[in-house]
Write a protein that holds these residues in place. Structure first.
Motif, PDB file in Angstrom:
ATOM      1  N   ARG A  11       0.833  -1.209   0.000  1.00  0.00           N
ATOM      2  CA  ARG A  11       0.000   0.000   0.000  1.00  0.00           C
ATOM      3  C   ARG A  11       0.869   1.262   0.000  1.00  0.00           C
ATOM      4  O   ARG A  11       0.486   2.293   0.546  1.00  0.00           O
ATOM      5  CB  ARG A  11      -0.948  -0.001   1.211  1.00  0.00           C
ATOM      6  CG  ARG A  11      -1.951  -1.146   1.196  1.00  0.00           C
ATOM      7  CD  ARG A  11      -3.128  -0.896   2.117  1.00  0.00           C
ATOM      8  NE  ARG A  11      -2.726  -0.746   3.510  1.00  0.00           N
ATOM      9  CZ  ARG A  11      -2.547  -1.759   4.354  1.00  0.00           C
ATOM     10  NH1 ARG A  11      -2.711  -3.006   3.921  1.00  0.00           N
ATOM     11  NH2 ARG A  11      -2.212  -1.556   5.602  1.00  0.00           N
ATOM     12  N   LYS A 121      -5.369   6.429  -4.848  1.00  0.00           N
ATOM     13  CA  LYS A 121      -6.411   5.795  -4.045  1.00  0.00           C
ATOM     14  C   LYS A 121      -7.020   4.604  -4.784  1.00  0.00           C
ATOM     15  O   LYS A 121      -7.354   3.590  -4.160  1.00  0.00           O
ATOM     16  CB  LYS A 121      -7.477   6.823  -3.678  1.00  0.00           C
ATOM     17  CG  LYS A 121      -6.988   7.816  -2.634  1.00  0.00           C
ATOM     18  CD  LYS A 121      -8.063   8.792  -2.196  1.00  0.00           C
ATOM     19  CE  LYS A 121      -7.534   9.700  -1.093  1.00  0.00           C
ATOM     20  NZ  LYS A 121      -8.548  10.668  -0.614  1.00  0.00           N
ATOM     21  N   GLY A 124      -5.089   1.638  -4.103  1.00  0.00           N
ATOM     22  CA  GLY A 124      -5.051   1.204  -2.714  1.00  0.00           C
ATOM     23  C   GLY A 124      -3.865   1.726  -1.936  1.00  0.00           C
ATOM     24  O   GLY A 124      -3.516   1.179  -0.880  1.00  0.00           O
ATOM     25  N   GLU A 126      -1.735   3.850   0.575  1.00  0.00           N
ATOM     26  CA  GLU A 126      -1.915   4.558   1.850  1.00  0.00           C
ATOM     27  C   GLU A 126      -0.675   5.360   2.218  1.00  0.00           C
ATOM     28  O   GLU A 126      -0.785   6.468   2.748  1.00  0.00           O
ATOM     29  CB  GLU A 126      -2.226   3.549   2.963  1.00  0.00           C
ATOM     30  CG  GLU A 126      -2.343   4.169   4.346  1.00  0.00           C
ATOM     31  CD  GLU A 126      -2.528   3.130   5.447  1.00  0.00           C
ATOM     32  OE1 GLU A 126      -2.651   3.542   6.619  1.00  0.00           O
ATOM     33  OE2 GLU A 126      -2.524   1.931   5.141  1.00  0.00           O
ATOM     34  N   TRP A 127       0.504   4.788   1.952  1.00  0.00           N
ATOM     35  CA  TRP A 127       1.781   5.401   2.334  1.00  0.00           C
ATOM     36  C   TRP A 127       2.483   5.976   1.114  1.00  0.00           C
ATOM     37  O   TRP A 127       2.600   5.315   0.085  1.00  0.00           O
ATOM     38  CB  TRP A 127       2.697   4.369   2.973  1.00  0.00           C
ATOM     39  CG  TRP A 127       2.319   3.986   4.369  1.00  0.00           C
ATOM     40  CD1 TRP A 127       1.546   2.930   4.747  1.00  0.00           C
ATOM     41  CD2 TRP A 127       2.684   4.659   5.565  1.00  0.00           C
ATOM     42  NE1 TRP A 127       1.418   2.902   6.106  1.00  0.00           N
ATOM     43  CE2 TRP A 127       2.109   3.947   6.634  1.00  0.00           C
ATOM     44  CE3 TRP A 127       3.458   5.790   5.826  1.00  0.00           C
ATOM     45  CZ2 TRP A 127       2.283   4.339   7.962  1.00  0.00           C
ATOM     46  CZ3 TRP A 127       3.626   6.180   7.150  1.00  0.00           C
ATOM     47  CH2 TRP A 127       3.038   5.456   8.198  1.00  0.00           C
ATOM     48  N   GLY A 150      -5.487  12.583   2.981  1.00  0.00           N
ATOM     49  CA  GLY A 150      -5.561  11.423   3.855  1.00  0.00           C
ATOM     50  C   GLY A 150      -4.447  10.403   3.700  1.00  0.00           C
ATOM     51  O   GLY A 150      -4.498   9.338   4.323  1.00  0.00           O
ATOM     52  N   PHE A 151      -3.431  10.707   2.889  1.00  0.00           N
ATOM     53  CA  PHE A 151      -2.295   9.798   2.767  1.00  0.00           C
ATOM     54  C   PHE A 151      -1.363   9.953   3.967  1.00  0.00           C
ATOM     55  O   PHE A 151      -1.327  11.013   4.618  1.00  0.00           O
ATOM     56  CB  PHE A 151      -1.514  10.072   1.478  1.00  0.00           C
ATOM     57  CG  PHE A 151      -2.290   9.772   0.229  1.00  0.00           C
ATOM     58  CD1 PHE A 151      -2.444   8.463  -0.214  1.00  0.00           C
ATOM     59  CD2 PHE A 151      -2.883  10.786  -0.501  1.00  0.00           C
ATOM     60  CE1 PHE A 151      -3.167   8.179  -1.355  1.00  0.00           C
ATOM     61  CE2 PHE A 151      -3.609  10.521  -1.649  1.00  0.00           C
ATOM     62  CZ  PHE A 151      -3.761   9.210  -2.082  1.00  0.00           C
ATOM     63  N   ARG A 152      -0.597   8.928   4.236  1.00  0.00           N
ATOM     64  CA  ARG A 152       0.443   8.980   5.263  1.00  0.00           C
ATOM     65  C   ARG A 152       1.776   9.140   4.538  1.00  0.00           C
ATOM     66  O   ARG A 152       2.087   8.355   3.623  1.00  0.00           O
ATOM     67  CB  ARG A 152       0.404   7.724   6.123  1.00  0.00           C
ATOM     68  CG  ARG A 152      -0.963   7.504   6.757  1.00  0.00           C
ATOM     69  CD  ARG A 152      -0.985   6.295   7.668  1.00  0.00           C
ATOM     70  NE  ARG A 152      -0.255   6.573   8.903  1.00  0.00           N
ATOM     71  CZ  ARG A 152      -0.139   5.696   9.907  1.00  0.00           C
ATOM     72  NH1 ARG A 152      -0.705   4.491   9.796  1.00  0.00           N
ATOM     73  NH2 ARG A 152       0.535   6.000  10.992  1.00  0.00           N
TER      74      ARG A 152
END
Length: 224
Positions: A11, A121, A124, A126-127, A150-152
């Motif tokens: 991710r 997104k 999928g 996230e990072w 909203g991503f890290r």
């Protein structure tokens, strides 16, 4: 504070921001220590490819005819920097896309003005591991846009650069203060993260945890 960090490689994605020849050949746009930045970015790309983490490349290119009204222009009307007809806007060959990787040309500071958020997104992701130039400009804008979506974010501090050491270091410190949900690491740490290891990483534990001045900014930066 530094706390253990691990990321999910399936991710994650690596964003390489504006690693263009102008930053080592155009006197007006030289980034201090740029060869080291490029070398570290290449290490990140190699680690990402080995871990099957997508690598996304971006270049800042300006068409003065359609740019913002107050954008700096030369007497002949061309952009004063990063002009679309300037060959120095090319990505440095050491860190250029390989087969299967795309180069996205952008005309603003943030890489997220290109539809990037929706694409990531959909995959999928996230990072985001982020490297490139200039730290306080396009890197800063990209990181802040990523956080808003909203991503890290993992900011790789020694794979970023700017027009001076002070500009770079304070740019990193300012982001470190507000990189909520993310972290600041160096290249070695980022490579270990992409390999699935747990790494000690600077992560803010409260609002604006770092206070620094002219006298200690470099020391605080080195500690991150």
């Amino acid at each position: 504070m530094k706390r253990p960090l691990v990321i999910a490689g399936d991710r994650a994605a690596l964003l390489c921001i504006d690693l263009q020849e102008e930053h080592r050949q155009d006197r007006r746009l030289l980034a201090v220590g740029f060869d080291a930045v490029v070398a570290n970015a290449r290490r990140l790309q190699d680690a990402a490819r080995l871990a099957a983490i997508p690598v996304h490349h971006f270049a800042y290119v300006v068409d003065a005819a359609v740019s913002l009204p107050h954008h700096p222009r030369l007497p002949d009307g061309r952009s004063a920097f990063s002009d679309k007809d300037d060959p120095l806007t090319a990505i440095c060959p050491e860190v250029a896309p390989v087969d299967g990787e795309q180069l996205v040309v952008k005309s603003e500071a943030s890489a997220f003005g290109t539809g990037l958020g929706d694409a990531l997104k959909a995959e999928g992701v996230e990072w985001l591991l982020v490297c490139g130039v200039w730290t306080e400009a396009c890197v800063d804008a990209t990181v802040k846009a990523a956080l808003k979506l909203g991503f890290r974010v993992v900011l790789v501090k020694d794979a970023c650069g700017s027009g001076s050491v002070a500009m770079h270091q304070t740019g990193v410190l300012n982001l470190a203060n507000r990189i909520y949900g993310g972290a600041v690491v160096d290249t070695a740490g980022a490579c270990r993260l992409m390999a699935g290891e747990t790494v000690p990483a600077w992560q803010p534990d409260r609002p604006v945890p770092i206070r620094y001045g002219y006298e200690d900014a470099a020391t605080v930066y080195a500690w991150l």
